[in-house]
Motif scaffolding. Structure first.
Motif, short mmCIF file in Angstrom:
data_model
loop_
_atom_site.label_atom_id
_atom_site.label_comp_id
_atom_site.label_asym_id
_atom_site.label_seq_id
_atom_site.Cartn_x
_atom_site.Cartn_y
_atom_site.Cartn_z
N PRO A 34 -43.35 -31.62 19.85
CA PRO A 34 -44.06 -30.67 19.68
C PRO A 34 -44.58 -29.72 21.24
O PRO A 34 -45.24 -30.45 21.85
CB PRO A 34 -45.14 -30.54 18.79
N ILE A 35 -43.25 -29.42 22.13
CA ILE A 35 -43.69 -28.59 23.39
C ILE A 35 -44.33 -27.18 22.75
O ILE A 35 -42.51 -26.48 22.65
CB ILE A 35 -42.73 -29.27 23.48
N PRO A 36 -45.05 -26.26 22.64
CA PRO A 36 -44.72 -25.26 22.54
C PRO A 36 -44.23 -23.97 23.83
O PRO A 36 -44.96 -24.84 25.29
CB PRO A 36 -46.83 -24.79 22.83
N LEU A 37 -43.77 -23.24 23.70
CA LEU A 37 -43.24 -22.21 24.53
C LEU A 37 -43.70 -20.90 24.46
O LEU A 37 -43.99 -20.41 23.33
CB LEU A 37 -41.29 -22.42 24.55
N THR A 38 -44.35 -20.73 25.83
CA THR A 38 -44.60 -19.13 25.40
C THR A 38 -43.46 -18.44 26.38
O THR A 38 -43.14 -18.59 27.69
CB THR A 38 -45.79 -19.20 25.86
N ARG A 48 -40.96 -21.62 31.53
CA ARG A 48 -40.08 -20.72 32.19
C ARG A 48 -39.44 -21.77 32.84
O ARG A 48 -37.91 -21.46 33.10
CB ARG A 48 -40.67 -20.79 33.81
N ALA A 49 -38.85 -22.83 32.75
CA ALA A 49 -37.81 -24.04 33.60
C ALA A 49 -37.03 -24.22 32.24
O ALA A 49 -35.98 -24.07 31.77
CB ALA A 49 -38.75 -25.79 33.20
N ALA A 50 -38.04 -24.25 30.70
CA ALA A 50 -37.00 -24.38 29.05
C ALA A 50 -36.58 -23.63 29.28
O ALA A 50 -34.66 -23.30 28.96
CB ALA A 50 -37.98 -24.52 28.45
N GLU A 51 -36.25 -22.31 29.70
CA GLU A 51 -35.76 -20.49 29.64
C GLU A 51 -34.91 -20.91 30.60
O GLU A 51 -33.85 -20.07 30.30
CB GLU A 51 -37.26 -19.61 29.93
N VAL A 64 -23.51 -15.95 26.43
CA VAL A 64 -25.05 -14.57 25.53
C VAL A 64 -25.84 -14.26 26.71
O VAL A 64 -25.95 -15.64 27.63
CB VAL A 64 -25.32 -15.25 24.40
N GLU A 65 -26.97 -13.80 26.36
CA GLU A 65 -27.92 -14.28 27.61
C GLU A 65 -28.97 -14.51 26.83
O GLU A 65 -29.52 -13.34 25.88
CB GLU A 65 -28.95 -12.43 28.33
N ALA A 66 -29.37 -15.63 26.52
CA ALA A 66 -30.97 -16.38 25.67
C ALA A 66 -32.09 -15.85 26.60
O ALA A 66 -31.81 -15.84 27.18
CB ALA A 66 -30.02 -17.24 25.30
N VAL A 67 -32.62 -14.81 25.77
CA VAL A 67 -34.31 -14.83 26.07
C VAL A 67 -35.60 -15.37 25.25
O VAL A 67 -35.36 -14.89 24.54
CB VAL A 67 -34.59 -13.33 26.60
N PHE A 78 -32.24 -17.33 21.19
CA PHE A 78 -32.89 -18.46 22.34
C PHE A 78 -32.82 -19.55 21.87
O PHE A 78 -32.50 -20.61 21.66
CB PHE A 78 -34.38 -18.10 22.71
N GLN A 79 -33.23 -19.63 20.32
CA GLN A 79 -33.48 -20.76 19.56
C GLN A 79 -32.40 -21.60 18.69
O GLN A 79 -32.13 -22.84 19.45
CB GLN A 79 -34.01 -20.50 17.65
#
Length: 423
Positions: A34-38, A48-51, A64-67, A78-79
């Motif tokens: 459970p790492i919430p991503l905003t 930001r690092a995950a994105e 592809v461009e996953a945002v 993205f998911q």
């Protein structure tokens, strides 16, 4: 990851079991941790690092461009790319783990730790979804807007949500199944039974999500896989009893993470039961308070209104199919939602902010330009609207009308039916 022999007195695992567990461990942790991503300006450094990592993998692997964006969909691009990345890393991690620990006999303690994590995770998820069905927050009763539309105007997901919202009884039935399955995971002896209950419930949920295009396919599938994983150790015993007609062999001896340290074991057990109770009971309290906080405030225009006259661009449009986009009815619901039904049966819905003092209605919605406002004059049972419609200003005179009697609301339940009431 673990010692060469995590539990020396336990039998050695086969190569397939060792490799399969290593992959499952890495994939479940990487997917369900459970790492919430905003997203947006408020994004934290981890998000930001995950994105950046997911976006780079999407470009390199799929072009592809996953945002990362908060759209309410769990099946965003993205998911999907993130899941593919976790899958690839799990495969690489399994290969590296297997090369580093070629002589490992088993991973019993790590397996028990993963089971504890999945039990808590499934308990929290099943309790949340279960309580949201018992207290109808996931599938609210259909609104007038939904009942005014024709079937052809619905999306598959809209049909499913309306169907579920029509029956409190069925929602409670489904919610109790989820809640019961989650509660059974709180105890070792009933973990397999709870996993089987959840697997049955989630198999139906997954089928509905894929069949009705509900964007929770990834998450629901992961919950189903987690339940199956918890039931796997008892699969031979279940097969023997349910399929082969034989007796059940004795269960394997339990493995405890802190068996040699009684105080630590007791502390761990207390913490586990505390979080179990928090997940099951706390979910119900949160769902109840969440439902109470969603009670909409009544508005001055609430109700149904029938169009008496419709003037656009200085020309009055008669109620004729020659003018299919002429308004037929207007309705406002508690909470500020309004909808318009036209003569061609199309229904348009808007979110609004109604200012009773200024007598203005500010529209909100994806297809509405920001700042769009209507004005109104309310005189008892009569309502006058100045609206922007089809590129020009229109004046709409309306009279209050009784709410339609929808069969979906009024039919109810009948023990005895001489004939099917299939309309």
């Amino acid at each position: 990851m673990s010692s060469a022999a995590e539990v020396a007195d336990k039998p050695a695992w086969g190569t397939a079991q060792l490799v399969g567990f290593r992959f499952a461990f890495l994939f479940f942790i990487g997917t369900l941790l459970p790492i919430p991503l905003t997203s947006g300006e408020d994004a934290d450094p981890i998000s930001r690092a995950a994105e950046l990592v997911v976006a780079a993998f999407g470009r390199a692997a799929f072009g592809v461009e996953a945002v990362l964006q908060e759209t309410g969909s769990g099946d965003s691009l993205f998911q999907w790319v993130r899941t593919a990345l976790v899958l690839a890393l799990s495969l690489l991690g399994t290969l590296g783990w297997s090369l580093l620990q070629r002589r490992a006999a088993n991973h019993e303690r790590l397996h028990e730790g993963l089971r504890i994590f999945l039990r808590l995770y499934l308990m929290a998820s099943m309790a949340a979804y279960g309580w949201l069905k018992i207290f109808p927050g996931q599938f609210p009763a259909p609104t007038d807007y939904q009942l005014e539309r024709t079937y052809g105007q619905y999306s598959p997901m809209g049909i499913l949500w309306t169907l579920m919202g029509l029956s409190r009884t069925y929602q409670i039935f489904g919610g109790l199944g989820e809640l019961m399955g989650g509660a059974l995971l709180a105890f070792r002896r009933t973990t397999t039974l709870g996993a089987l209950v959840i697997a049955g419930v989630m198999a139906n949920v997954v089928a509905l999500n894929f069949s009705y295009d509900v964007p929770v396919k990834l998450y629901s599938s992961m919950l189903l896989l987690a339940a199956v994983f918890l039931a796997l150790p008892d699969a031979p015993r279940l097969l023997s009893v349910l399929v082969l007609g034989g007796g059940a062999p004795p269960p394997a001896p339990e493995v405890r993470l802190a068996a040699s340290k009684p105080r630590l074991a007791i502390t761990g057990r207390v913490l586990f039961y505390f979080f179990s109770a928090l997940a099951v009971v706390g979910g119900g309290v949160a769902a109840n308070f969440g439902l109470a906080s969603q009670e909409p405030e009544p508005g001055p225009l609430d109700g149904h209104w029938k169009v008496a006259s419709f003037v656009r661009g200085g020309v009055e449009l008669p109620p004729s199919l020659d003018h299919p986009d002429r308004w037929h009815t207007f309705a406002a619901e508690p909470g500020g939602t309004v909808f318009v039904r036209r003569l061609d049966l199309a229904v348009q819905r808007y979110g609004t902010d109604i200012d009773a003092e200024q007598r203005t209605i500010e529209l909100r919605g994806r297809d509405v330009e920001p700042g769009t406002r209507w004005s109104y004059v309310l005189d008892g049972e009569r309502l006058s609207l100045e609206v922007f419609d089809r590129g020009s200003t229109a004046t709409v005179q309306l009279e209050r009308a009784p709410a339609p009697e929808y069969p979906l609301r009024t039919r109810g339940f009948h023990w005895v039916q001489e004939f099917p009431y299939n309309r």
